[in-house]
Design a protein around this motif. Structure first.
Motif, PDB file in Angstrom:
ATOM      1  N   GLU A  33       0.816  -1.210   0.000  1.00  0.00           N
ATOM      2  CA  GLU A  33       0.000   0.000   0.000  1.00  0.00           C
ATOM      3  C   GLU A  33       0.842   1.250   0.000  1.00  0.00           C
ATOM      4  O   GLU A  33       0.349   2.343  -0.247  1.00  0.00           O
ATOM      5  CB  GLU A  33      -0.803   0.037   1.297  1.00  0.00           C
ATOM      6  CG  GLU A  33      -2.127  -0.588   1.206  1.00  0.00           C
ATOM      7  CD  GLU A  33      -2.775  -0.480   2.550  1.00  0.00           C
ATOM      8  OE1 GLU A  33      -3.336   0.574   2.833  1.00  0.00           O
ATOM      9  OE2 GLU A  33      -2.658  -1.433   3.318  1.00  0.00           O
ATOM     10  N   THR A 125     -12.982   9.483  20.666  1.00  0.00           N
ATOM     11  CA  THR A 125     -11.770   8.667  20.582  1.00  0.00           C
ATOM     12  C   THR A 125     -11.555   7.784  21.808  1.00  0.00           C
ATOM     13  O   THR A 125     -10.806   6.818  21.743  1.00  0.00           O
ATOM     14  CB  THR A 125     -10.517   9.551  20.404  1.00  0.00           C
ATOM     15  OG1 THR A 125     -10.424  10.430  21.525  1.00  0.00           O
ATOM     16  CG2 THR A 125     -10.588  10.357  19.130  1.00  0.00           C
ATOM     17  N   ALA A 154     -19.451  -6.659   5.185  1.00  0.00           N
ATOM     18  CA  ALA A 154     -18.685  -5.715   4.358  1.00  0.00           C
ATOM     19  C   ALA A 154     -18.695  -4.306   4.947  1.00  0.00           C
ATOM     20  O   ALA A 154     -17.637  -3.680   5.076  1.00  0.00           O
ATOM     21  CB  ALA A 154     -19.221  -5.697   2.934  1.00  0.00           C
ATOM     22  N   LYS A 158     -15.531  -2.214   6.603  1.00  0.00           N
ATOM     23  CA  LYS A 158     -15.168  -0.896   6.079  1.00  0.00           C
ATOM     24  C   LYS A 158     -15.126   0.123   7.226  1.00  0.00           C
ATOM     25  O   LYS A 158     -14.187   0.917   7.333  1.00  0.00           O
ATOM     26  CB  LYS A 158     -16.194  -0.460   5.024  1.00  0.00           C
ATOM     27  CG  LYS A 158     -15.530   0.023   3.755  1.00  0.00           C
ATOM     28  CD  LYS A 158     -16.506   0.616   2.758  1.00  0.00           C
ATOM     29  CE  LYS A 158     -17.661  -0.293   2.394  1.00  0.00           C
ATOM     30  NZ  LYS A 158     -18.584   0.335   1.422  1.00  0.00           N
ATOM     31  N   TYR A 161     -12.087  -0.309   9.329  1.00  0.00           N
ATOM     32  CA  TYR A 161     -10.897   0.206   8.649  1.00  0.00           C
ATOM     33  C   TYR A 161     -10.766   1.711   8.874  1.00  0.00           C
ATOM     34  O   TYR A 161      -9.691   2.220   9.161  1.00  0.00           O
ATOM     35  CB  TYR A 161     -10.983  -0.111   7.148  1.00  0.00           C
ATOM     36  CG  TYR A 161      -9.907   0.548   6.327  1.00  0.00           C
ATOM     37  CD1 TYR A 161      -8.654  -0.030   6.206  1.00  0.00           C
ATOM     38  CD2 TYR A 161     -10.152   1.760   5.689  1.00  0.00           C
ATOM     39  CE1 TYR A 161      -7.662   0.588   5.461  1.00  0.00           C
ATOM     40  CE2 TYR A 161      -9.174   2.376   4.942  1.00  0.00           C
ATOM     41  CZ  TYR A 161      -7.930   1.792   4.828  1.00  0.00           C
ATOM     42  OH  TYR A 161      -6.953   2.409   4.092  1.00  0.00           O
ATOM     43  N   TYR A 162     -11.900   2.432   8.765  1.00  0.00           N
ATOM     44  CA  TYR A 162     -11.820   3.886   8.906  1.00  0.00           C
ATOM     45  C   TYR A 162     -11.699   4.322  10.363  1.00  0.00           C
ATOM     46  O   TYR A 162     -11.158   5.389  10.658  1.00  0.00           O
ATOM     47  CB  TYR A 162     -13.021   4.555   8.230  1.00  0.00           C
ATOM     48  CG  TYR A 162     -12.921   4.493   6.730  1.00  0.00           C
ATOM     49  CD1 TYR A 162     -11.896   5.181   6.063  1.00  0.00           C
ATOM     50  CD2 TYR A 162     -13.796   3.726   5.968  1.00  0.00           C
ATOM     51  CE1 TYR A 162     -11.771   5.112   4.689  1.00  0.00           C
ATOM     52  CE2 TYR A 162     -13.672   3.658   4.584  1.00  0.00           C
ATOM     53  CZ  TYR A 162     -12.663   4.351   3.952  1.00  0.00           C
ATOM     54  OH  TYR A 162     -12.516   4.284   2.591  1.00  0.00           O
ATOM     55  N   PRO A 165      -7.493   4.504  13.033  1.00  0.00           N
ATOM     56  CA  PRO A 165      -6.546   5.456  13.631  1.00  0.00           C
ATOM     57  C   PRO A 165      -7.161   6.327  14.720  1.00  0.00           C
ATOM     58  O   PRO A 165      -6.452   7.095  15.355  1.00  0.00           O
ATOM     59  CB  PRO A 165      -6.124   6.342  12.456  1.00  0.00           C
ATOM     60  CG  PRO A 165      -6.918   5.899  11.286  1.00  0.00           C
ATOM     61  CD  PRO A 165      -7.955   4.941  11.720  1.00  0.00           C
ATOM     62  N   TRP A 166      -8.466   6.225  14.951  1.00  0.00           N
ATOM     63  CA  TRP A 166      -9.135   7.206  15.805  1.00  0.00           C
ATOM     64  C   TRP A 166      -9.499   6.678  17.196  1.00  0.00           C
ATOM     65  O   TRP A 166     -10.429   7.177  17.823  1.00  0.00           O
ATOM     66  CB  TRP A 166     -10.378   7.748  15.112  1.00  0.00           C
ATOM     67  CG  TRP A 166     -10.023   8.473  13.864  1.00  0.00           C
ATOM     68  CD1 TRP A 166     -10.154   8.014  12.590  1.00  0.00           C
ATOM     69  CD2 TRP A 166      -9.447   9.783  13.757  1.00  0.00           C
ATOM     70  NE1 TRP A 166      -9.703   8.956  11.703  1.00  0.00           N
ATOM     71  CE2 TRP A 166      -9.261  10.046  12.392  1.00  0.00           C
ATOM     72  CE3 TRP A 166      -9.062  10.757  14.697  1.00  0.00           C
ATOM     73  CZ2 TRP A 166      -8.712  11.241  11.940  1.00  0.00           C
ATOM     74  CZ3 TRP A 166      -8.513  11.939  14.232  1.00  0.00           C
ATOM     75  CH2 TRP A 166      -8.354  12.176  12.871  1.00  0.00           C
ATOM     76  N   MET A 168      -7.988   6.222  21.007  1.00  0.00           N
ATOM     77  CA  MET A 168      -6.815   6.783  21.697  1.00  0.00           C
ATOM     78  C   MET A 168      -6.714   6.388  23.153  1.00  0.00           C
ATOM     79  O   MET A 168      -6.123   7.123  23.958  1.00  0.00           O
ATOM     80  CB  MET A 168      -6.846   8.309  21.578  1.00  0.00           C
ATOM     81  CG  MET A 168      -6.877   8.793  20.153  1.00  0.00           C
ATOM     82  SD  MET A 168      -6.582  10.529  20.056  1.00  0.00           S
ATOM     83  CE  MET A 168      -6.691  10.790  18.287  1.00  0.00           C
ATOM     84  N   ARG A 214      -7.734  -7.765   7.744  1.00  0.00           N
ATOM     85  CA  ARG A 214      -8.087  -8.127   6.370  1.00  0.00           C
ATOM     86  C   ARG A 214      -8.083  -9.627   6.151  1.00  0.00           C
ATOM     87  O   ARG A 214      -8.746 -10.130   5.255  1.00  0.00           O
ATOM     88  CB  ARG A 214      -7.097  -7.503   5.408  1.00  0.00           C
ATOM     89  CG  ARG A 214      -7.290  -6.035   5.271  1.00  0.00           C
ATOM     90  CD  ARG A 214      -6.188  -5.520   4.430  1.00  0.00           C
ATOM     91  NE  ARG A 214      -6.356  -4.100   4.211  1.00  0.00           N
ATOM     92  CZ  ARG A 214      -5.547  -3.408   3.448  1.00  0.00           C
ATOM     93  NH1 ARG A 214      -4.540  -4.015   2.840  1.00  0.00           N
ATOM     94  NH2 ARG A 214      -5.743  -2.136   3.275  1.00  0.00           N
ATOM     95  N   TRP A 217     -11.233 -11.521   5.615  1.00  0.00           N
ATOM     96  CA  TRP A 217     -11.863 -11.654   4.296  1.00  0.00           C
ATOM     97  C   TRP A 217     -11.496 -12.989   3.658  1.00  0.00           C
ATOM     98  O   TRP A 217     -12.280 -13.576   2.923  1.00  0.00           O
ATOM     99  CB  TRP A 217     -11.418 -10.531   3.365  1.00  0.00           C
ATOM    100  CG  TRP A 217     -12.126  -9.249   3.601  1.00  0.00           C
ATOM    101  CD1 TRP A 217     -11.662  -8.172   4.302  1.00  0.00           C
ATOM    102  CD2 TRP A 217     -13.433  -8.890   3.147  1.00  0.00           C
ATOM    103  NE1 TRP A 217     -12.595  -7.175   4.311  1.00  0.00           N
ATOM    104  CE2 TRP A 217     -13.692  -7.587   3.599  1.00  0.00           C
ATOM    105  CE3 TRP A 217     -14.419  -9.549   2.392  1.00  0.00           C
ATOM    106  CZ2 TRP A 217     -14.875  -6.921   3.337  1.00  0.00           C
ATOM    107  CZ3 TRP A 217     -15.602  -8.880   2.121  1.00  0.00           C
ATOM    108  CH2 TRP A 217     -15.819  -7.580   2.595  1.00  0.00           C
TER     109      TRP A 217
END
Lengths: 223, 205
Positions: A33, A125, A154, A158, A161-162, A165-166, A168, A214, A217
């Motif tokens: 990536e 967070t 699915a 998704k 995945y988003y 990073p959020w 904390m 992942r 999947w």
């Protein structure tokens, strides 16, 4: 299928069922990536990690945990998370007065003191994102134990995945330690069960951060 | 370097589920497995990252100049900025924690500005300079980014804890809001940068 030999999924929804089967049975390609380099994937031995030949980014790592193990970890994290949120984190004493707070006490106080934006970021967070992450993961893993994809698989994957990073909570633990040291100069400080629970949560999160979701999947199929 | 790149092979990897697909002809194709939009590269990556980075830098100025926290005890008012908080921690508490807070609040954001700025500029100039090291720098920036939120959480905790009325009271001040925004914006900035662009060099570059 016009080009079955390379085992690639066509980006055409009408072929998706065939693509799924093809994908599972052919040698898996892994695309870095970070630099777009194509690698041929292979099964990893214990302790082995696969790195990109061009940019050295980590592509895949061997995992000891299967879906069962991961589910156990998520449930543990959920329980610890509840403890961390119900019990106060720290108690301060000044003379005969005492003052303690929980995570939600902190969030509400920031809102009331005019730092609403900070309150919203903290609530998201430190509470909503971590909690949702654990619930969604638990749901997906519960079905993945039998190789099945959970209802809503699915969109959940998704969202996970988003959200990645959020969350904390780890930073909050360090923040609590710094606050304790700062307060110690003026008050009697007593750490409460909440802080220990947060410490354990931090460890669990660290274990989890090494897992590539992942792979779910590849180990599941539509029911 | 002989390893082929997905672009050259006409394939594309889904950024959400990792499925390898044949590159679609249209721009708005979706991954057949998870339904996420398929992009060869993140859209307007360079412009978007610059915009977020500059916005974050602008907000970082009031975050440092304005006080982030007020301590009132027995009528005595003491306003702390990020830096004066670090100094106080050094003197009265523990130097090692002061170093951690200094790193999270000053070193990490500054490093992010510098590193992302350098990556953007060198990518725009199609530079071949230190590609592997630049790739590593980007990964480091992505990894450390959110630890900057440390000081925001410290202020929040102390505000909730130090509530002894006239004897002692802590309040958050606007600096902490600016600082929180800076951290969120730098996180969005590093997410919108597409490191693959660094490697998209033609032979005549």
């Amino acid at each position: 299928m016009s080009t079955p030999e390379h085992g690639l999924a066509p980006a055409d929804p009408t072929d998706s069922a065939a693509a799924g089967r093809l994908h599972a049975s052919s040698p898996r390609l892994v695309i870095c990536e970070h630099c777009d380099t194509v690698h041929r994937g292979h099964a990893l031995a214990p302790g082995e990690a696969m790195r990109c030949v061009r940019c050295d980014a980590l592509l895949a790592r061997y995992h000891v945990l299967n879906a069962d193990g991961m589910l156990a970890l998520v449930l543990t994290a959920l329980i610890v998370f509840l403890i961390a949120n119900v019990w106060p984190v720290v108690t301060l004493g000044l003379g005969s007065q005492q003052s303690s707070t929980t995570l939600w006490g902190t969030i509400v106080m920031m809102w009331e003191q005019g730092a609403q934006l900070v309150a919203v970021v903290a609530a998201a967070t430190l509470f909503f994102f971590p909690l949702n992450k654990m619930l969604m993961l638990g749901w997906v893993l519960f079905f993945a134990r039998e190789g099945r994809r959970a209802p809503g698989f699915a969109s959940i994957m998704k969202t996970l995945y988003y959200l990645q990073p959020w969350t904390m909570s780890e930073v909050f633990v360090l923040g609590a330690i710094v606050s304790i040291v700062k307060a110690r100069a003026y008050f009697d400080v007593q750490p409460d069960p909440g802080i220990w629970a947060y410490g354990v949560l931090m460890l669990l999160i660290t274990v989890f951060s090494g897992i590539d979701l992942r792979s779910l999947w590849d180990v599941t199929e539509d029911a | 370097m002989t390893a082929p790149r997905a672009q050259e092979l006409g394939i594309i990897g889904c950024h959400v589920c990792g499925l390898v697909c044949r590159a679609p002809a249209s721009d708005d194709a979706a991954c057949p497995r998870c339904g996420a939009a398929l992009h060869r590269r993140r859209r307007n990556s360079i412009a978007r990252t610059w915009a977020l980075l500059v916005a974050a830098f602008i907000l970082y100025i009031p975050a440092n100049v304005l006080p982030i926290m007020r301590t009132v005890s027995l009528g005595d008012v003491d306003d702390n900025t990020i830096i004066s908080g670090v100094v106080e921690l050094w003197i009265k508490g523990s130097p090692s924690l002061a170093v951690i807070v200094f790193t999270a609040s000053i070193v990490v954001p500054m490093t992010k500005f510098l590193v992302l700025g350098t990556l953007l500029a060198s990518t725009q100039r199609h530079s071949r300079w230190a590609l592997r090291q630049r790739a590593r720098l980007y990964r480091a920036v992505e990894f450390i980014g959110y630890w900057s939120m440390l000081d925001v959480f410290v202020v929040a905790l102390l505000t909730a804890l130090v509530r002894f009325g006239f004897l002692s009271q802590v309040e958050p001040l606007p600096g902490v809001v600016f600082f929180g925004l800076t951290v969120v914006l730098t996180m969005f900035a590093s997410m919108s940068f597409d490191p693959r662009l660094m490697w998209d060099l033609s032979d005549d570059d």
